[in-house]
Design an enzyme around this catalytic site. Structure first.
Site, mmCIF file in Angstrom:
data_model
loop_
_atom_site.group_PDB
_atom_site.id
_atom_site.type_symbol
_atom_site.label_atom_id
_atom_site.label_comp_id
_atom_site.label_asym_id
_atom_site.label_seq_id
_atom_site.Cartn_x
_atom_site.Cartn_y
_atom_site.Cartn_z
ATOM 1 N N ARG A 139 0.842 -1.200 0.000
ATOM 2 C CA ARG A 139 0.000 0.000 0.000
ATOM 3 C C ARG A 139 0.865 1.233 0.000
ATOM 4 O O ARG A 139 1.755 1.373 0.840
ATOM 5 C CB ARG A 139 -0.881 0.032 1.244
ATOM 6 C CG ARG A 139 -2.171 -0.659 1.013
ATOM 7 C CD ARG A 139 -3.104 -0.489 2.167
ATOM 8 N NE ARG A 139 -3.961 -1.657 2.179
ATOM 9 C CZ ARG A 139 -4.748 -1.991 3.179
ATOM 10 N NH1 ARG A 139 -4.787 -1.248 4.250
ATOM 11 N NH2 ARG A 139 -5.489 -3.063 3.100
ATOM 12 N N SER B 134 -8.124 -0.708 0.800
ATOM 13 C CA SER B 134 -9.159 -0.931 1.809
ATOM 14 C C SER B 134 -9.894 0.347 2.208
ATOM 15 O O SER B 134 -10.523 0.982 1.383
ATOM 16 C CB SER B 134 -8.535 -1.628 3.015
ATOM 17 O OG SER B 134 -9.536 -2.012 3.920
ATOM 18 N N HIS B 135 -9.729 0.736 3.457
ATOM 19 C CA HIS B 135 -10.481 1.858 4.028
ATOM 20 C C HIS B 135 -9.717 3.174 3.914
ATOM 21 O O HIS B 135 -10.177 4.195 4.401
ATOM 22 C CB HIS B 135 -10.743 1.546 5.497
ATOM 23 C CG HIS B 135 -9.474 1.117 6.185
ATOM 24 N ND1 HIS B 135 -8.935 -0.136 5.995
ATOM 25 C CD2 HIS B 135 -8.626 1.785 6.985
ATOM 26 C CE1 HIS B 135 -7.804 -0.227 6.686
ATOM 27 N NE2 HIS B 135 -7.585 0.923 7.285
ATOM 28 N N ASP C 86 -16.605 -0.664 3.950
ATOM 29 C CA ASP C 86 -15.464 0.188 3.617
ATOM 30 C C ASP C 86 -15.148 0.205 2.123
ATOM 31 O O ASP C 86 -15.917 -0.313 1.305
ATOM 32 C CB ASP C 86 -14.237 -0.236 4.423
ATOM 33 C CG ASP C 86 -13.652 -1.555 3.931
ATOM 34 O OD1 ASP C 86 -14.415 -2.380 3.420
ATOM 35 O OD2 ASP C 86 -12.420 -1.751 4.058
ATOM 36 N N ASP D 103 -13.221 -1.402 0.036
ATOM 37 C CA ASP D 103 -13.244 -2.628 -0.761
ATOM 38 C C ASP D 103 -14.291 -3.632 -0.276
ATOM 39 O O ASP D 103 -14.297 -4.781 -0.715
ATOM 40 C CB ASP D 103 -11.849 -3.273 -0.773
ATOM 41 C CG ASP D 103 -11.382 -3.669 0.618
ATOM 42 O OD1 ASP D 103 -11.818 -3.028 1.599
ATOM 43 O OD2 ASP D 103 -10.599 -4.617 0.739
ATOM 44 N N ASP E 246 -14.931 -5.158 2.636
ATOM 45 C CA ASP E 246 -14.740 -6.280 3.562
ATOM 46 C C ASP E 246 -15.023 -5.930 5.023
ATOM 47 O O ASP E 246 -15.214 -6.814 5.840
ATOM 48 C CB ASP E 246 -13.354 -6.930 3.389
ATOM 49 C CG ASP E 246 -12.213 -5.959 3.617
ATOM 50 O OD1 ASP E 246 -12.468 -4.758 3.845
ATOM 51 O OD2 ASP E 246 -11.049 -6.407 3.548
ATOM 52 N N ARG E 247 -15.064 -4.633 5.354
ATOM 53 C CA ARG E 247 -15.369 -4.264 6.743
ATOM 54 C C ARG E 247 -16.848 -3.939 6.902
ATOM 55 O O ARG E 247 -17.518 -3.602 5.926
ATOM 56 C CB ARG E 247 -14.580 -3.021 7.138
ATOM 57 C CG ARG E 247 -13.107 -3.246 7.209
ATOM 58 C CD ARG E 247 -12.397 -2.009 7.728
ATOM 59 N NE ARG E 247 -10.996 -2.331 7.981
ATOM 60 C CZ ARG E 247 -10.179 -1.578 8.682
ATOM 61 N NH1 ARG E 247 -10.589 -0.435 9.188
ATOM 62 N NH2 ARG E 247 -8.928 -1.957 8.871
ATOM 63 N N SER F 139 -11.476 -4.389 14.397
ATOM 64 C CA SER F 139 -11.382 -3.324 13.410
ATOM 65 C C SER F 139 -12.495 -3.441 12.369
ATOM 66 O O SER F 139 -12.272 -3.201 11.193
ATOM 67 C CB SER F 139 -10.021 -3.371 12.744
ATOM 68 O OG SER F 139 -9.787 -4.671 12.225
ATOM 69 N N LYS G 210 -12.482 -11.127 5.084
ATOM 70 C CA LYS G 210 -13.622 -10.663 5.846
ATOM 71 C C LYS G 210 -14.665 -10.153 4.860
ATOM 72 O O LYS G 210 -14.345 -9.879 3.702
ATOM 73 C CB LYS G 210 -13.223 -9.619 6.869
ATOM 74 C CG LYS G 210 -12.434 -8.462 6.330
ATOM 75 C CD LYS G 210 -11.862 -7.665 7.490
ATOM 76 C CE LYS G 210 -10.883 -6.628 6.999
ATOM 77 N NZ LYS G 210 -9.588 -6.723 7.652
HETATM 78 C C1 G1P Z 1 -5.762 -2.801 10.368
HETATM 79 C C2 G1P Z 1 -6.623 -3.475 11.421
HETATM 80 C C3 G1P Z 1 -6.536 -4.975 11.264
HETATM 81 C C4 G1P Z 1 -6.935 -5.359 9.842
HETATM 82 C C5 G1P Z 1 -6.094 -4.580 8.839
HETATM 83 C C6 G1P Z 1 -6.565 -4.832 7.417
HETATM 84 O O1 G1P Z 1 -4.431 -3.201 10.527
HETATM 85 O O2 G1P Z 1 -6.247 -3.090 12.715
HETATM 86 O O3 G1P Z 1 -7.385 -5.578 12.200
HETATM 87 O O4 G1P Z 1 -6.749 -6.732 9.634
HETATM 88 O O5 G1P Z 1 -6.204 -3.196 9.096
HETATM 89 O O6 G1P Z 1 -7.883 -4.413 7.211
HETATM 90 P P1 G1P Z 1 -3.332 -2.307 11.304
HETATM 91 O O7 G1P Z 1 -3.343 -0.947 10.652
HETATM 92 O O8 G1P Z 1 -3.818 -2.212 12.722
HETATM 93 O O9 G1P Z 1 -2.059 -3.065 11.151
HETATM 94 ZN ZN ZN Z 2 -11.183 -3.270 3.548
#
Ligand code: G1P
Ligand code: ZN
Length: 543
Positions: free
Chosen positions: A22, A113-114, A277, A279, A281-282, A365, A376
């Site tokens: 990322r 992702s988010h 979110d 993509d 998955d959340r 999360s 997820k």
């Molecule tokens: C964060 C979340 C974790 C999740 C990941 C990917 O990771 O805390 O639970 O699996 O995003 O969505 P972190 O930024 O804490 O490493």
């Molecule tokens: Zn995501």
């Protein structure tokens, strides 16, 4: 059409994290940057000639350009076929579903992702294997090693492939099949849940609001919630995916999904609210004027699983990430099934699910899932809740309160300190590591420290060991404080402080979480010297 072998310089950037690589969009736009990573993937996964890949992303800025590059490189690297979502779109759980359903060799998912998107936002790429889950540690290590020595990559000199119409075309010797991104996934959801019961619930005047946050789940939610389940038109808000998510931060929590939160806490609030979110998955789950913590949500899904057709026969086991509250553990023990505590990140669940050891898993999360895919799954969690609500015919709040009355309440909150100077964040963690041994037995008000450690996990399936997964301060009454550095942030360091207090006594269950956790928060500040070390009075986000 000919294949070009382009010479390139290695980029020994950094090891891809649990969620792939990322970076900011301009980083990906540097010459050969994306190409280097994609070639490193292809050089590492040992795909046989003619193998099939799945390809799609969350539609954020740079998605379309990246898809074209990857298609041309896949063709030049001897793949036989790529199944790509129409318009380059596939939610992360849908990609996992397509990989599994069509038994492809693997897939490439484009998403951050988010994280926010747009020309100055984030972009990301990851490889998923044939089980539909994130690449194993061995594969990510191999990709990283390749990226440090790469000297050339292969790409087909060809025109862009049209991605907007369904159907198959050829690119060199490779087939490109543009698939409907929603249909396989929607079909899977229909096979898991009692759609008739949910339809009846919605027809009976039960109002829902789903916030797609201008991200990938818009078309999925429209099709499933409005079209197949008959939710009122407009139940899905912010349904059109945008390259920059409309300028928003597509993370379904109380801070970033504020538009939905205002509706759910306003006058005439709907009965059920949810968001997902970037993509897809959340998920975040809300009732009328009521927030369900992700940790409680996992415990509730587990406790009510037999109301859902796909889980009617019960669960093999439950897994939760270490910082996730122990609410699910209490349900597992009541059901007499195992509960696994894994490091943060979804890939640890995959091994347990592939081995048939767990059915449900989740993270604090806002991630919940099951063995139906190997990611997820946001919309799946929403449908699970709707199925429970249809079966129990109670409000979200009543269901949660009854759960607490039976199992006790795990008050929970996470404090995020984003964009910290790396030295300050590392210094704080080092300070804790150096000093936690001395905390054992210490008393802070009503809390006594039972034990402290830096969480380490031995995978029960493959025996691999993951060390330094977060500092845990465990108290004698089951309360916990956890400190860990984020592996997904892209600016400076992000420190996460996780707070959990267990309360068996129902007469305290009405308390606000921040009130119930106040003492633990003070202990966390004290032992970590957080304010002095980070110069932050307040966290960036509280969830
Ligand atoms: C964060 C979340 C974790 C999740 C990941 C990917 O990771 O805390 O639970 O699996 O995003 O969505 P972190 O930024 O804490 O490493
Ligand atoms: Zn995501």
């Amino acid at each position: 059409m000919s294949v070009s072998i382009v010479s390139t310089q290695p980029f020994s950037d950094q090891k891809p994290g649990t969620s792939g690589l990322r970076k900011k969009v301009p980083v990906f736009q540097q010459p050969n940057y994306l190409e280097n990573f994609v070639q490193s993937i292809f050089d590492s996964i040992e795909a046989p000639k003619g193998a099939t890949l799945v390809l799609g992303g969350d539609g954020r800025y740079y998605n379309r350009s990246a898809i074209q590059v990857i298609l041309k490189m896949a063709a030049a690297n001897g793949f036989g076929k790529v199944m790509v979502g129409q318009g380059g779109i596939l939610s992360t759980p849908a990609a996992s579903c397509v990989i599994r359903k069509h038994k492809t060799f693997g897939g490439i998912i484009l998403s951050a992702s988010h994280n926010p998107g747009g020309p100055d936002g984030d972009f990301g790429i990851k490889y998923n294997g044939s089980n539909g889950g994130p690449a194993t540690e061995t594969v990510t290590e191999a990709i990283f090693a390749k990226s440090k020595t790469i000297s050339s990559y292969c790409i087909l000199d060809a025109a862009d492939v049209p991605l907007d119409t369904l159907g198959t075309s050829t690119l060199g010797g490779m087939q490109v099949q543009v698939i409907d991104p929603v249909s396989d996934y929607a079909e899977l959801m229909e096979s898991l849940f009692d759609f008739a019961a949910i339809r009846a619930l919605l027809q009976g005047g039960f109002n829902i609001k789903f916030d797609a946050m201008h991200a990938v789940n818009g078309p999925y939610a429209k099709e499933i919630l409005e079209k197949r389940l008959g939710a009122t038109l407009g139940s899905v808000m912010n349904a059109v995916p945008l390259e920059d998510f409309g300028g928003g931060h597509p993370d379904p929590n109380l801070t970033y999904a504020h538009e939905l939160v205002e509706i759910m806490y306003g006058d005439n609030a709907p009965d059920f609210g949810a968001a997902s979110d970037g993509d897809g998955d959340r998920n975040m789950i809300l009732g009328k004027h009521f927030f369900v913590t992700p940790s409680d949500s996992l415990a509730l899904l587990a406790a009510n699983a037999t109301l859902v057709p796909a889980y009617q026969k019960g669960l093999a086991g439950i897994a939760r990430s270490m910082p996730t509250s122990a609410a699910a553990d209490r349900v597992a023990s009541a059901l007499n099934i195992p509960c696994f505590e894994t490091p943060t990140g979804w890939k640890f669940f995959g091994n347990l699910m592939d081995a048939g050891k767990v059915t449900l898993c989740g993270e604090e999360s806002f991630g919940t899932g099951s063995d139906h895919v190997r990611e997820k799954d946001g919309l799946w969690a929403v449908l699970f809740w709707l199925n429970i609500l249809a079966a129990r015919k109670q409000s979200v709040e009543d269901i949660v309160r009854q759960h607490w009355a039976k199992y006790g309440r795990n008050f929970y909150s996470r404090y995020d300190y984003e964009g910290l100077p790396t030295e300050a964040a590392n210094g704080l963690v080092q300070h804790l590591r150096d000093n936690f041994a001395a905390l054992t037995g210490k008393q802070f008000g009503k809390y006594t420290v039972a034990n402290c450690d830096d969480f380490s996990y031995t995978d029960p399936v493959d025996g691999s060991v993951s060390k330094n997964q977060g500092i845990r301060i465990l108290f004698t009454d089951g309360s916990r404080i956890i400190f860990r550095l984020s592996g997904t942030g892209t600016e400076g360091a992000t420190l996460r402080v996780y707070l959990e207090a267990y309360e068996a006594n129902a007469s305290f269950h009405h308390l606000d979480a921040q009130v119930a956790l106040a003492e633990l928060i003070q202990i966390a500040m004290l032992v970590s010297e957080l304010k002095q070390r980070t110069r932050r009075e307040k966290p960036t986000v509280i969830t």
